[in-house]
Design a protein around this motif. Sequence first.
Motif, PDB file in Angstrom:
ATOM      1  N   GLU A 112       0.825  -1.210   0.000  1.00  0.00           N
ATOM      2  CA  GLU A 112       0.000   0.000   0.000  1.00  0.00           C
ATOM      3  C   GLU A 112       0.855   1.254   0.000  1.00  0.00           C
ATOM      4  O   GLU A 112       0.541   2.239  -0.686  1.00  0.00           O
ATOM      5  CB  GLU A 112      -0.936  -0.007   1.212  1.00  0.00           C
ATOM      6  CG  GLU A 112      -1.981  -1.115   1.185  1.00  0.00           C
ATOM      7  CD  GLU A 112      -2.808  -1.122  -0.092  1.00  0.00           C
ATOM      8  OE1 GLU A 112      -3.146  -0.022  -0.601  1.00  0.00           O
ATOM      9  OE2 GLU A 112      -3.104  -2.216  -0.602  1.00  0.00           O
ATOM     10  N   MET A 113       1.949   1.233   0.773  1.00  0.00           N
ATOM     11  CA  MET A 113       2.860   2.378   0.797  1.00  0.00           C
ATOM     12  C   MET A 113       3.506   2.605  -0.568  1.00  0.00           C
ATOM     13  O   MET A 113       3.541   3.729  -1.083  1.00  0.00           O
ATOM     14  CB  MET A 113       3.951   2.157   1.850  1.00  0.00           C
ATOM     15  CG  MET A 113       3.491   2.321   3.285  1.00  0.00           C
ATOM     16  SD  MET A 113       4.829   1.992   4.464  1.00  0.00           S
ATOM     17  CE  MET A 113       6.053   3.188   3.923  1.00  0.00           C
ATOM     18  N   GLU A 114       4.026   1.513  -1.162  1.00  0.00           N
ATOM     19  CA  GLU A 114       4.691   1.640  -2.459  1.00  0.00           C
ATOM     20  C   GLU A 114       3.698   1.970  -3.568  1.00  0.00           C
ATOM     21  O   GLU A 114       4.024   2.696  -4.511  1.00  0.00           O
ATOM     22  CB  GLU A 114       5.451   0.352  -2.789  1.00  0.00           C
ATOM     23  CG  GLU A 114       6.645   0.074  -1.894  1.00  0.00           C
ATOM     24  CD  GLU A 114       7.726   1.145  -1.994  1.00  0.00           C
ATOM     25  OE1 GLU A 114       7.707   1.929  -2.972  1.00  0.00           O
ATOM     26  OE2 GLU A 114       8.574   1.205  -1.090  1.00  0.00           O
ATOM     27  N   TRP A 115       2.495   1.433  -3.437  1.00  0.00           N
ATOM     28  CA  TRP A 115       1.460   1.761  -4.426  1.00  0.00           C
ATOM     29  C   TRP A 115       1.168   3.261  -4.402  1.00  0.00           C
ATOM     30  O   TRP A 115       1.131   3.903  -5.452  1.00  0.00           O
ATOM     31  CB  TRP A 115       0.191   0.961  -4.130  1.00  0.00           C
ATOM     32  CG  TRP A 115      -0.899   1.180  -5.140  1.00  0.00           C
ATOM     33  CD1 TRP A 115      -1.916   2.077  -5.076  1.00  0.00           C
ATOM     34  CD2 TRP A 115      -1.043   0.491  -6.382  1.00  0.00           C
ATOM     35  NE1 TRP A 115      -2.709   2.004  -6.190  1.00  0.00           N
ATOM     36  CE2 TRP A 115      -2.196   1.030  -7.016  1.00  0.00           C
ATOM     37  CE3 TRP A 115      -0.325  -0.521  -7.025  1.00  0.00           C
ATOM     38  CZ2 TRP A 115      -2.629   0.585  -8.263  1.00  0.00           C
ATOM     39  CZ3 TRP A 115      -0.770  -0.970  -8.268  1.00  0.00           C
ATOM     40  CH2 TRP A 115      -1.897  -0.418  -8.868  1.00  0.00           C
ATOM     41  N   SER A 116       0.970   3.809  -3.222  1.00  0.00           N
ATOM     42  CA  SER A 116       0.678   5.244  -3.093  1.00  0.00           C
ATOM     43  C   SER A 116       1.845   6.084  -3.602  1.00  0.00           C
ATOM     44  O   SER A 116       1.642   7.097  -4.286  1.00  0.00           O
ATOM     45  CB  SER A 116       0.383   5.580  -1.636  1.00  0.00           C
ATOM     46  OG  SER A 116      -0.766   4.899  -1.179  1.00  0.00           O
ATOM     47  N   ARG A 117       3.056   5.669  -3.252  1.00  0.00           N
ATOM     48  CA  ARG A 117       4.237   6.440  -3.673  1.00  0.00           C
ATOM     49  C   ARG A 117       4.409   6.401  -5.193  1.00  0.00           C
ATOM     50  O   ARG A 117       4.660   7.430  -5.827  1.00  0.00           O
ATOM     51  CB  ARG A 117       5.491   5.876  -2.988  1.00  0.00           C
ATOM     52  CG  ARG A 117       6.737   6.732  -3.186  1.00  0.00           C
ATOM     53  CD  ARG A 117       7.863   6.260  -2.284  1.00  0.00           C
ATOM     54  NE  ARG A 117       8.356   4.956  -2.687  1.00  0.00           N
ATOM     55  CZ  ARG A 117       9.305   4.757  -3.600  1.00  0.00           C
ATOM     56  NH1 ARG A 117       9.856   5.803  -4.221  1.00  0.00           N
ATOM     57  NH2 ARG A 117       9.706   3.547  -3.909  1.00  0.00           N
ATOM     58  N   SER A 118       4.251   5.216  -5.790  1.00  0.00           N
ATOM     59  CA  SER A 118       4.391   5.083  -7.243  1.00  0.00           C
ATOM     60  C   SER A 118       3.296   5.847  -7.976  1.00  0.00           C
ATOM     61  O   SER A 118       3.530   6.463  -9.024  1.00  0.00           O
ATOM     62  CB  SER A 118       4.360   3.605  -7.639  1.00  0.00           C
ATOM     63  OG  SER A 118       5.463   2.910  -7.070  1.00  0.00           O
ATOM     64  N   LYS A 119       2.089   5.804  -7.422  1.00  0.00           N
ATOM     65  CA  LYS A 119       0.970   6.544  -8.021  1.00  0.00           C
ATOM     66  C   LYS A 119       1.234   8.044  -7.978  1.00  0.00           C
ATOM     67  O   LYS A 119       0.994   8.773  -8.940  1.00  0.00           O
ATOM     68  CB  LYS A 119      -0.314   6.197  -7.276  1.00  0.00           C
ATOM     69  CG  LYS A 119      -1.564   6.851  -7.844  1.00  0.00           C
ATOM     70  CD  LYS A 119      -2.798   6.421  -7.060  1.00  0.00           C
ATOM     71  CE  LYS A 119      -4.047   7.110  -7.569  1.00  0.00           C
ATOM     72  NZ  LYS A 119      -5.245   6.720  -6.781  1.00  0.00           N
ATOM     73  N   ILE A 159      -7.053   1.216 -11.202  1.00  0.00           N
ATOM     74  CA  ILE A 159      -6.663  -0.077 -10.631  1.00  0.00           C
ATOM     75  C   ILE A 159      -6.187   0.130  -9.198  1.00  0.00           C
ATOM     76  O   ILE A 159      -5.914   1.254  -8.779  1.00  0.00           O
ATOM     77  CB  ILE A 159      -5.536  -0.754 -11.452  1.00  0.00           C
ATOM     78  CG1 ILE A 159      -4.354   0.219 -11.630  1.00  0.00           C
ATOM     79  CG2 ILE A 159      -6.033  -1.264 -12.786  1.00  0.00           C
ATOM     80  CD1 ILE A 159      -3.161  -0.409 -12.324  1.00  0.00           C
ATOM     81  N   ASN A 160      -6.060  -0.988  -8.486  1.00  0.00           N
ATOM     82  CA  ASN A 160      -5.516  -0.910  -7.130  1.00  0.00           C
ATOM     83  C   ASN A 160      -4.484  -2.017  -6.925  1.00  0.00           C
ATOM     84  O   ASN A 160      -4.242  -2.837  -7.819  1.00  0.00           O
ATOM     85  CB  ASN A 160      -6.630  -0.972  -6.085  1.00  0.00           C
ATOM     86  CG  ASN A 160      -7.482  -2.226  -6.217  1.00  0.00           C
ATOM     87  OD1 ASN A 160      -6.951  -3.323  -6.402  1.00  0.00           O
ATOM     88  ND2 ASN A 160      -8.796  -2.065  -6.143  1.00  0.00           N
ATOM     89  N   ASP A 186      -5.482  -5.622  -7.623  1.00  0.00           N
ATOM     90  CA  ASP A 186      -5.518  -5.990  -9.048  1.00  0.00           C
ATOM     91  C   ASP A 186      -4.152  -6.469  -9.518  1.00  0.00           C
ATOM     92  O   ASP A 186      -4.047  -7.427 -10.298  1.00  0.00           O
ATOM     93  CB  ASP A 186      -5.948  -4.781  -9.890  1.00  0.00           C
ATOM     94  CG  ASP A 186      -7.368  -4.336  -9.584  1.00  0.00           C
ATOM     95  OD1 ASP A 186      -8.197  -5.211  -9.242  1.00  0.00           O
ATOM     96  OD2 ASP A 186      -7.647  -3.124  -9.667  1.00  0.00           O
ATOM     97  N   VAL A 187      -3.105  -5.826  -9.053  1.00  0.00           N
ATOM     98  CA  VAL A 187      -1.741  -6.190  -9.467  1.00  0.00           C
ATOM     99  C   VAL A 187      -1.353  -7.548  -8.890  1.00  0.00           C
ATOM    100  O   VAL A 187      -0.738  -8.377  -9.559  1.00  0.00           O
ATOM    101  CB  VAL A 187      -0.728  -5.104  -9.028  1.00  0.00           C
ATOM    102  CG1 VAL A 187       0.677  -5.479  -9.475  1.00  0.00           C
ATOM    103  CG2 VAL A 187      -1.120  -3.766  -9.631  1.00  0.00           C
ATOM    104  N   ILE A 188      -1.713  -7.765  -7.605  1.00  0.00           N
ATOM    105  CA  ILE A 188      -1.437  -9.070  -6.982  1.00  0.00           C
ATOM    106  C   ILE A 188      -2.186 -10.175  -7.726  1.00  0.00           C
ATOM    107  O   ILE A 188      -1.619 -11.242  -8.027  1.00  0.00           O
ATOM    108  CB  ILE A 188      -1.841  -9.052  -5.489  1.00  0.00           C
ATOM    109  CG1 ILE A 188      -0.989  -8.037  -4.716  1.00  0.00           C
ATOM    110  CG2 ILE A 188      -1.680 -10.437  -4.883  1.00  0.00           C
ATOM    111  CD1 ILE A 188      -1.474  -7.774  -3.306  1.00  0.00           C
TER     112      ILE A 188
END
Length: 335
Positions: A183-190, A302-303, A306-308
């Motif tokens: 979740e942290m990396e997802w938010s940062r990458s987004k 996407i979230n 979805d990637v997992i």
Amino acid sequence: MNSLINLLIVDDRHENLLTLESLLDHPDFNIIKADSGSQALEKMLENDIALILLDVFMPDMNGYETAELMRSNKRTKHIPIIFVTAELAERDHIFKGYDAGAVDYLMKPIAPQVLQSKVGIFLEIHRQKLELEKKTRELNAKVRELEELQQQLKEKNKQLKTISTIDALTGIYNRRYFNEMIEMEWSRSKRNGSLLSLILMDIDHFKTYNDTYGHSAGDNALKAVAKAISIPLKRKIDTIARYGGEEFIAILPEIGQEGVLELGKKMMESVRNMKLEHKGSPVKDYLTISMGIHSVVPDDNINSIDVINAADKALYLAKDSGRDCIIVYNKKDGL
């Protein structure tokens, strides 16, 4: 038992010293005598003095000069001084005495009740000061104790956090930590508009391995695989975790499909190089792993789940394709 309170009486006349000593006789007092200003200064440095009764007029060094020298010394500057002086003849010197550091005056001839009353007041102040210092030391000790306990609590919390995020068997991160980090990396990458890649891995025919070699050997195999797949990960921002059972998962920020595919190959090769015997595997006679990969730039459509799921679909196809291989998720191919 309480310590005696040191009183210093200073007078160049011996009979005056004896008079003051007799008037101040008390089981709580330790009377220290000096017959000159220089001797008084020595006594102050040798003893912890609570109060000084200082005669004004003495040969060589008078009371004012003695008081001024006291005030110039860090150890003696705060000792209260009661000047002893003639009632009438020396009254004009009172203000000079206060300038030199006197806190009070006693007029000769000395009235016993006045002496005892004034000394009693200053000694009560001294007792209160000692009590305050004691309470301050106790408080400081409590503060230090609380700071130590706080530090211990901080260390314990750190240990508990480590325990709660590390897989007990393999020593790498567990699924709970992975869930936090994705979740942290997802938010940062987004936020940064950067690539984020996942590798989902599974040990090939691990159930057969357990059935063949036993669960203890299976645990050792899990530890060995965890170590092997961690070796190629050189960046601090990469995360490897045990996802569940014989599954492992890696979070690889800021790396695209080609880079993550190359890294996946190195991880697979690292596992192969262990040559960990697996006679029950139809793939190889040693332990191997299969991988599913997905790379994406996060957006609002996407979230992380979805990637997992995409990486999981790719892993499923890798197993279905004979195992010991890597499949990259491709939506166009119907994955």
